[in-house]
Design an enzyme around this catalytic site. Structure first.
Site, PDB file in Angstrom:
ATOM      1  N   ARG A 103       0.888  -1.169   0.000  1.00 55.31           N
ATOM      2  CA  ARG A 103       0.000   0.000   0.000  1.00 55.31           C
ATOM      3  C   ARG A 103       0.918   1.209   0.000  1.00 55.31           C
ATOM      4  O   ARG A 103       1.613   1.465   0.986  1.00 55.31           O
ATOM      5  CB  ARG A 103      -0.915  -0.002   1.224  1.00 55.31           C
ATOM      6  CG  ARG A 103      -1.660   1.315   1.408  1.00 55.31           C
ATOM      7  CD  ARG A 103      -2.749   1.231   2.447  1.00 55.31           C
ATOM      8  NE  ARG A 103      -3.858   0.405   1.989  1.00 55.31           N
ATOM      9  CZ  ARG A 103      -5.067   0.381   2.566  1.00 55.31           C
ATOM     10  NH1 ARG A 103      -5.319   1.141   3.611  1.00 55.31           N
ATOM     11  NH2 ARG A 103      -6.009  -0.410   2.097  1.00 55.31           N
ATOM     12  N   GLN A 133      -9.655  -4.511  -3.823  1.00 55.43           N
ATOM     13  CA  GLN A 133     -10.979  -4.199  -3.270  1.00 55.43           C
ATOM     14  C   GLN A 133     -12.069  -4.509  -4.294  1.00 55.43           C
ATOM     15  O   GLN A 133     -13.096  -5.114  -3.957  1.00 55.43           O
ATOM     16  CB  GLN A 133     -11.032  -2.721  -2.870  1.00 55.43           C
ATOM     17  CG  GLN A 133     -12.390  -2.247  -2.387  1.00 55.43           C
ATOM     18  CD  GLN A 133     -12.805  -2.877  -1.068  1.00 55.43           C
ATOM     19  OE1 GLN A 133     -12.068  -2.807  -0.102  1.00 55.43           O
ATOM     20  NE2 GLN A 133     -13.975  -3.494  -1.020  1.00 55.43           N
ATOM     21  N   ASP A 228     -18.365   5.759  -0.842  1.00 54.01           N
ATOM     22  CA  ASP A 228     -17.037   5.763  -0.214  1.00 54.01           C
ATOM     23  C   ASP A 228     -16.882   7.111   0.498  1.00 54.01           C
ATOM     24  O   ASP A 228     -17.724   8.008   0.354  1.00 54.01           O
ATOM     25  CB  ASP A 228     -15.969   5.559  -1.311  1.00 54.01           C
ATOM     26  CG  ASP A 228     -14.577   5.274  -0.751  1.00 54.01           C
ATOM     27  OD1 ASP A 228     -14.440   5.115   0.476  1.00 54.01           O
ATOM     28  OD2 ASP A 228     -13.621   5.220  -1.548  1.00 54.01           O
ATOM     29  N   CYS A 269     -16.846   0.127   0.784  1.00 54.77           N
ATOM     30  CA  CYS A 269     -15.569  -0.587   0.956  1.00 54.77           C
ATOM     31  C   CYS A 269     -15.041  -0.482   2.381  1.00 54.77           C
ATOM     32  O   CYS A 269     -14.224  -1.307   2.790  1.00 54.77           O
ATOM     33  CB  CYS A 269     -14.542  -0.039  -0.033  1.00 54.77           C
ATOM     34  SG  CYS A 269     -14.377   1.761   0.071  1.00 54.77           S
ATOM     35  N   ARG A 297     -12.923  -9.711   1.402  1.00 53.26           N
ATOM     36  CA  ARG A 297     -11.522  -9.313   1.176  1.00 53.26           C
ATOM     37  C   ARG A 297     -10.609 -10.499   1.494  1.00 53.26           C
ATOM     38  O   ARG A 297      -9.653 -10.776   0.780  1.00 53.26           O
ATOM     39  CB  ARG A 297     -11.141  -8.105   2.059  1.00 53.26           C
ATOM     40  CG  ARG A 297     -11.741  -6.777   1.646  1.00 53.26           C
ATOM     41  CD  ARG A 297     -11.302  -6.325   0.262  1.00 53.26           C
ATOM     42  NE  ARG A 297      -9.858  -6.225   0.121  1.00 53.26           N
ATOM     43  CZ  ARG A 297      -9.116  -5.167   0.499  1.00 53.26           C
ATOM     44  NH1 ARG A 297      -9.715  -4.100   0.991  1.00 53.26           N
ATOM     45  NH2 ARG A 297      -7.806  -5.168   0.335  1.00 53.26           N
TER      46      ARG A 297
HETATM   47  N1   CP Z   1     -11.248  -1.091   2.208  1.00 58.52           N
HETATM   48  C1   CP Z   1      -9.975  -1.066   2.654  1.00 58.52           C
HETATM   49  O1   CP Z   1      -9.000  -1.141   1.910  1.00 58.52           O
HETATM   50  O2   CP Z   1      -9.869  -0.966   4.018  1.00 58.52           O
HETATM   51  P1   CP Z   1      -8.514  -0.700   4.812  1.00 58.52           P
HETATM   52  O3   CP Z   1      -8.059   0.702   4.504  1.00 58.52           O
HETATM   53  O4   CP Z   1      -8.870  -0.879   6.254  1.00 58.52           O
HETATM   54  O5   CP Z   1      -7.488  -1.706   4.359  1.00 58.52           O
END
Ligand code: CP
Length: 339
Positions: A103, A133, A228, A269, A297
């Site tokens: 990430r 996602q 979102d 999400c 997920r």
């Molecule tokens: N939806 C999602 O990616 O959640 P996080 O930021 O908690 O990983």
């Protein structure tokens, strides 16, 4: 063959369906307590430049349940473009691990990692997109498909800001041949470039894209309504302006939800700002599927990890394993450790 998972656009419709089918089969096994140990002894390096609940937990649990191991490399824990080049980090992790999930704050960071890595790199969210996602989201929609409908018949409506989740969702839904609608004030609508890519997907898949400022028209035929956050870390100074732009017309509340067909499901999400982009009444509605979605997920990460990593693992013959163990034990027995 080395494949990275950086953008769903790098995968054909059939390849995405294969990942979803793999996810579905592994989930079915998991529900009967039979998760196959397909990634025995494999290691996943998980790089996070930002906090995460779902992505972090789902990848680690997925790897453990598949018989492998995950290392959580939290923000600031490793040299990542600071004190060491991304090239060197990619090479070092490739020599020690079987797969990398990252990430990153900037999309350019993950593409640079992938360029130099010799193992699969999986995008766990960047400032541009969130592909894991949305594979999860399509999987979830297929589980909650309205009676008599096929994937190509689905109407998916996203209400709100053009976030990194929207960028991936608009692309995967149009690649799959769905009818995708984005409702937002003009300033916060999907950029022209995303719309052009989505339109090209539609030409190939038979899908349809609508971008509108009218949330009521957008939900009228919706099988799924998705929203979102309206602002993210680093956009705090824009909160008053953003709140004024979206509230009240674009909030997914009971009034708006009731304008959709009576079978319509609600998706988010997460994380969510309850009472902002969606109210508790909708988040906790019997037709809200947000927690099925977040559980998926986990299953999706398993499907993705197996799809990318399983074909690359060595599976030596038992005789070869016994030979090496014998060689090492013979040496250890001769050493007698000074006794
Ligand atoms: N939806 C999602 O990616 O959640 P996080 O930021 O908690 O990983």
């Amino acid at each position: 063959m080395l494949r990275h998972f950086i953008d769903t656009q790098d995968f054909t419709r059939q390849e995405l369906l294969n990942i979803i089918e793999l996810t579905r089969r592994i989930k079915a096994a998991d529900k009967q307590g039979c998760t196959p140990k397909l990634l025995q002894d494999a290691s996943l390096a998980m790089i996070f430049e930002e906090p995460s609940t779902r992505t972090r937990v789902s990848f680690e649990v997925a790897m453990t349940e598949l018989g492998g191991h995950a290392l959580y490399l939290k923000p600031g824990e490793i040299h990542l473009g600071v004190r060491e080049s991304l090239y060197d980090t990619a090479k070092v992790l490739s020599h020690m691990c079987d797969v990398i999930e990252a990430r990153t704050l900037k999309h350019a960071t993950i593409t640079e990692l992938a360029k130099h890595a010799d193992v699969p790199v999986i995008n766990g969210l960047t400032d541009y997109n969130h592909p894991t996602q949305v594979v999860c989201d399509v999987t979830t929609m297929m589980e909650h498909m309205p009676a008599g409908k096929e994937l190509e018949d689905l109407n998916v409506t996203f209400i709100g800001d053009a976030t990194n989740v929207l960028s991936s969702l608009i692309l995967i839904c149009t690649r799959m041949g769905m009818h995708f609608t984005h409702a937002a004030p003009k300033k916060y609508q999907a950029p022209a470039e995303w719309q052009a890519w989505a339109q090209k997907n539609c030409q190939e898949s038979g899908g349809r894209l609508t971008v509108t400022e009218d949330p009521l028209a957008a939900v009228r035929e919706a099988d799924f309504i998705y929203t979102d956050l309206w602002w993210w870390v680093g956009q705090e100074d824009q909160i008053p302006e953003r709140r004024a732009a979206f509230m009240p017309a674009y909030q997914v509340n009971k009034t708006l939800f009731e304008k959709a067909p009576s079978h319509c499901k609600f998706m988010h999400c997460l994380p969510a700002s309850r009472g902002v982009e969606a109210t508790d009444e909708v988040m906790d509605h019997p037709r809200s599927i947000i927690f099925d979605q977040s559980e998926n997920r986990l299953h999706t990460e398993k499907g993705l990890l197996v799809y990318l990593v399983y074909p690359r693992l060595k599976r030596p013959a038992e005789e070869l394993k016994a030979f090496h163990q014998g060689q090492i034990e013979a040496m250890l027995n001769n050493l007698k450790f000074g006794i």
